[in-house]
Design an enzyme around this catalytic site. Structure first.
Site, PDB file in Angstrom:
ATOM      1  N   ASP A  78      -3.752   3.086  -4.529  1.00  0.00           N
ATOM      2  CA  ASP A  78      -2.429   2.665  -3.978  1.00  0.00           C
ATOM      3  C   ASP A  78      -1.795   1.496  -4.431  1.00  0.00           C
ATOM      4  O   ASP A  78      -2.508   0.566  -4.736  1.00  0.00           O
ATOM      5  CB  ASP A  78      -2.454   2.975  -2.588  1.00  0.00           C
ATOM      6  CG  ASP A  78      -3.065   2.084  -1.798  1.00  0.00           C
ATOM      7  OD1 ASP A  78      -4.465   1.997  -1.948  1.00  0.00           O
ATOM      8  OD2 ASP A  78      -2.564   1.469  -1.007  1.00  0.00           O
ATOM      9  N   GLU A  92       2.437  -0.824   4.591  1.00  0.00           N
ATOM     10  CA  GLU A  92       1.908   0.568   4.142  1.00  0.00           C
ATOM     11  C   GLU A  92       3.189   1.519   4.056  1.00  0.00           C
ATOM     12  O   GLU A  92       4.400   1.385   4.880  1.00  0.00           O
ATOM     13  CB  GLU A  92       1.282   1.401   5.245  1.00  0.00           C
ATOM     14  CG  GLU A  92      -0.297   0.866   5.382  1.00  0.00           C
ATOM     15  CD  GLU A  92      -1.076   1.359   4.485  1.00  0.00           C
ATOM     16  OE1 GLU A  92      -0.831   2.267   3.540  1.00  0.00           O
ATOM     17  OE2 GLU A  92      -2.416   0.836   4.584  1.00  0.00           O
ATOM     18  N   HIS A 120      -2.506  -2.804  -3.416  1.00  0.00           N
ATOM     19  CA  HIS A 120      -3.855  -2.520  -2.947  1.00  0.00           C
ATOM     20  C   HIS A 120      -4.891  -2.367  -4.131  1.00  0.00           C
ATOM     21  O   HIS A 120      -6.139  -2.883  -4.282  1.00  0.00           O
ATOM     22  CB  HIS A 120      -3.963  -1.639  -1.989  1.00  0.00           C
ATOM     23  CG  HIS A 120      -5.418  -1.571  -1.312  1.00  0.00           C
ATOM     24  ND1 HIS A 120      -5.572  -0.383  -0.377  1.00  0.00           N
ATOM     25  CD2 HIS A 120      -6.239  -2.522  -1.115  1.00  0.00           C
ATOM     26  CE1 HIS A 120      -6.731  -0.980   0.291  1.00  0.00           C
ATOM     27  NE2 HIS A 120      -7.110  -2.097  -0.054  1.00  0.00           N
ATOM     28  N   HIS A 127       0.821  -1.151   0.151  1.00  0.00           N
ATOM     29  CA  HIS A 127       0.125  -0.030   0.010  1.00  0.00           C
ATOM     30  C   HIS A 127       0.824   1.316  -0.017  1.00  0.00           C
ATOM     31  O   HIS A 127       1.993   1.056   0.409  1.00  0.00           O
ATOM     32  CB  HIS A 127      -0.736  -0.016   1.386  1.00  0.00           C
ATOM     33  CG  HIS A 127      -1.597  -0.918   1.496  1.00  0.00           C
ATOM     34  ND1 HIS A 127      -3.040  -0.975   1.207  1.00  0.00           N
ATOM     35  CD2 HIS A 127      -1.468  -2.419   2.375  1.00  0.00           C
ATOM     36  CE1 HIS A 127      -3.485  -2.206   1.825  1.00  0.00           C
ATOM     37  NE2 HIS A 127      -2.506  -2.925   2.049  1.00  0.00           N
TER      38      HIS A 127
HETATM   39 ZN   LIG Z   1      -4.131   0.560   0.718  1.00  0.00          ZN
END
Ligand SMILES: [Zn+2]
Length: 242
Positions: free
Chosen positions: A135, A85, A125, A22
């Protein structure tokens, strides 16, 4: 490793066989606070300065994927995956910091080895939620990661070995959701974010981008070069060992 543990997780209902990458449009602790305020999480957060922050234990089912689909799995991708992330103020539309990519590569390799994750199951993602998520973005260095053994890339000449000309079928072979015409279009655009970023329309307004994930014009789907790339990628996914 620094920790900023978030409470947004529960128990896994299946084994781990996917890695989901992500981007988050904030930095450091602010990014963790942002995830917290949205009542979501991930397992790791990588800052632009090259810091790795643990958000949840790998055995936990962190809430990062949401509703998604990949290679026939059409629910609960959170149970199946580890989520990372990566901080990016442009939400992956401008190059990522070298320090975080240098951190990302060994982290991904370690996770892939530990859980024996198939290269087809290293996804962004946007790959698993193409109608909702942009993303990690068109600037994400997927080719470089593939060269490091993380996920798959393609060789253009292999397009000739995949004569199929049906975009929906080819996207489905890769793993994308193609169950409705809307899903096919969104998946085609997610494919571009990852393998053909020249077709992706950049949006300087990150907030607008998150609200308007798809463009109005899908003219790229008629381009020969798009279909060639799609065939070549489908060949890579079909021939890679699971
Ligand atoms: Zn994401």
């Amino acid at each position: 490793m620094k920790e900023y543990l978030l409470p947004h997780y529960d128990e896994r209902r299946s084994g781990i066989d996917m890695l989901v990458l992500h981007a988050v449009a904030h930095e450091g602790n602010e990014a963790a606070q942002c995830l917290d305020s949205l009542k979501v999480s991930a397992h790791y957060l990588l800052t632009s300065e090259g810091e790795t922050i643990k958000l949840a234990a790998e055995e936990c089912r962190a809430w990062h994927a949401g509703v998604g689909y990949w290679r026939g799995v059409d629910n609960d991708l959170n149970s199946h995956s580890i989520g990372i992330e990566i901080c990016s103020p442009s939400l992956g539309q401008e190059p990522f910091a070298e320090a975080q990519i240098e951190n990302l590569i060994p982290l991904c390799r370690k996770i892939i080895r530990k859980y024996n994750i198939a290269p087809q199951n290293v996804v962004g993602h946007s790959d698993i939620a193409p109608q909702r998520k942009p993303d990690p973005g068109a600037a994400f260095p997927w080719k470089r990661l593939a060269e490091e053994g993380i996920g798959l890339w393609y060789q253009t000449e292999n397009a000739l070995k995949m004569p199929d000309d049906n975009a929906a079928e080819l996207l489905g072979l890769i793993g994308y959701d193609t169950r409705t015409p809307e899903a096919v279009r969104a998946s085609a655009y997610a494919f571009c974010r990852r393998f053909a970023p020249q077709y992706v329309v950049l949006d300087a307004d990150v907030h607008h981008l998150t609200e308007h994930v798809l463009p109005d014009d899908f003219g790229f789907m008629k381009e020969e070069k798009f279909m060639t790339t799609l065939r070549a990628v489908a060949y890579s996914y079909q021939t890679a060992l699971v």
